[in-house]
Design a protein around this motif. Structure first.
Motif, short mmCIF file in Angstrom:
data_model
loop_
_atom_site.label_atom_id
_atom_site.label_comp_id
_atom_site.label_asym_id
_atom_site.label_seq_id
_atom_site.Cartn_x
_atom_site.Cartn_y
_atom_site.Cartn_z
N TYR B 47 0.84 -1.21 0.00
CA TYR B 47 0.00 0.00 0.00
C TYR B 47 0.87 1.26 0.00
CZ TYR B 47 -3.66 3.31 1.43
OH TYR B 47 -4.54 4.38 1.50
N VAL B 91 -1.05 16.47 4.15
CA VAL B 91 -2.50 16.24 4.30
C VAL B 91 -2.95 15.10 3.39
CG1 VAL B 91 -4.79 17.24 4.02
CG2 VAL B 91 -2.96 18.64 4.92
N HIS B 94 -1.95 11.90 4.97
CA HIS B 94 -2.86 11.58 6.08
C HIS B 94 -4.20 11.06 5.53
CE1 HIS B 94 -0.59 14.61 8.91
NE2 HIS B 94 0.13 13.55 8.58
N GLY B 95 -4.60 11.59 4.39
CA GLY B 95 -5.81 11.10 3.74
C GLY B 95 -5.69 9.63 3.38
N PHE B 96 -4.49 9.24 2.93
CA PHE B 96 -4.24 7.83 2.60
C PHE B 96 -4.05 6.98 3.86
CE2 PHE B 96 -2.69 9.54 -1.56
CZ PHE B 96 -3.37 8.69 -2.40
N GLY B 97 -3.80 7.64 4.99
CA GLY B 97 -3.56 6.89 6.23
C GLY B 97 -2.10 6.68 6.54
N LEU B 98 -1.22 7.32 5.75
CA LEU B 98 0.21 7.21 6.08
C LEU B 98 0.55 8.24 7.15
CD1 LEU B 98 0.22 5.44 3.60
CD2 LEU B 98 2.24 6.62 2.76
N TRP B 99 1.58 7.92 7.93
CA TRP B 99 2.00 8.80 9.01
C TRP B 99 3.07 9.72 8.45
CZ3 TRP B 99 5.15 6.95 13.89
CH2 TRP B 99 5.29 8.03 14.76
#
Lengths: 188, 120
Positions: B47, B91, B94-99
């Protein structure tokens, strides 16, 4: 049993049993409720409309904090300032993807466009991030430990049940991402 | 792109103080912010690579190299640019869920994954 997502002539397709769809629907609903921005009294409606939230605070729930992380490491003030400008719309983006995925759960066979697949992979990722916080997955070792839990007949408490659910969503996301990578390869 | 192309002092002729990266800074002037992706035990390697390929348009090879750096070293600088640019990328990550975090590029950190990221 669910079938892994695959890339083919119809695009990216997957198949889920009714119980699996029900499970995903409730997981997605949980994450949406965690992300729903709080409506506070006296909030400036215009500011809210353009995505500003001057009263925002760093989330106290660890899982929410992982979904909406600080943008500057070890600098709460700078991160908070950034949250005021961006957090509301980030919440909305995430909720949008989660809702889109939930809508696709109305049918047994899931057929995804490129955009739909993007929503699905982000939604599954957020679901997994929340489950991982509930399971206390802090490092790769914890992750491996959880990963060992594969047999539904072993589910005897909440934690083992959560671990199985986590592994199911991991498997589903992995198959989806493989199909997405394949589809990207074909379009190149 | 709103990046300022005004050359920094280290790109001007005759001010060399022996930095080895002068050609790099010439190619990419005035880009003092890094976008950092951090490792976590949840995000799938596939991912993370997919996000790097689809969002940044990186080749599979480059995306996998950065992903492995995140995985093994705990973090990787995946791109750099003006503060506004890297914040926008953060941003999106973060939308994808990565830190993802942003940081001012510093000459001493030396932990960049890309040659061009190592600014003096």
């Amino acid at each position: 049993m669910a079938k892994a997502f695959k890339y083919g002539l119809k695009g990216i397709t997957g198949f889920l049993e009714p119980t699996e769809r029900e499970l995903l629907r409730s997981l997605i609903a949980d994450v949406i409720s965690m992300l729903q921005p709080e409506e506070r009294e006296g909030q400036d409606p215009l500011a809210a409309l353009i995505g500003l939230d001057m009263d925002v605070v760093e989330p106290t729930d660890r899982a929410v904090r992982r979904l909406l992380p600080n943008v500057v490491k070890d600098d709460g003030a700078a991160s908070l300032e950034f949250r005021q400008l961006t957090e509301r719309s980030l919440r909305e983006t995430k909720i949008g993807a989660l809702r889109a995925a939930a809508l696709d759960l109305d049918k047994d066979e899931i057929v995804l466009t490129t955009e739909g697949a993007k929503h699905w992979s982000a939604a599954l990722n957020d679901v997994r991030l929340v489950l991982a916080e509930r399971l206390d997955i802090r490092d790769e070792q914890d992750a491996e430990h959880v990963h060992l839990m594969q047999d539904w007949s072993q589910a005897e408490d909440v934690e083992s049940y959560l671990a199985l659910v986590y592994n199911f969503t991991t498997w589903l996301q992995e198959s989806l991402v493989q199909a997405m990578l394949q589809s990207m390869e074909t379009r190149r | 792109m709103t990046i300022s192309v005004a050359p920094g002092p280290d790109t001007q002729e005759g001010t060399r103080t022996g930095t080895a990266e002068s050609t790099d800074t010439l190619a990419a002037p005035d880009i003092p912010w890094n976008l950092v992706i951090w490792n976590d035990p949840v995000n799938l390697m596939s991912y993370v690579s997919y996000v790097f390929q689809s969002y940044f348009g990186y080749s599979e090879t480059k995306a996998n190299k950065l992903m492995m750096e995140v995985h093994k070293k705990g973090r990787s600088i995946v791109t750099h640019g003006s503060k506004e640019q890297v914040e926008r990328h953060a941003v999106a990550m973060h939308g994808f869920g990565l830190w993802a975090t942003v940081e001012k590029a510093s000459g001493t950190s030396g932990n960049s994954g890309q040659g061009k990221g190592k600014r003096g």
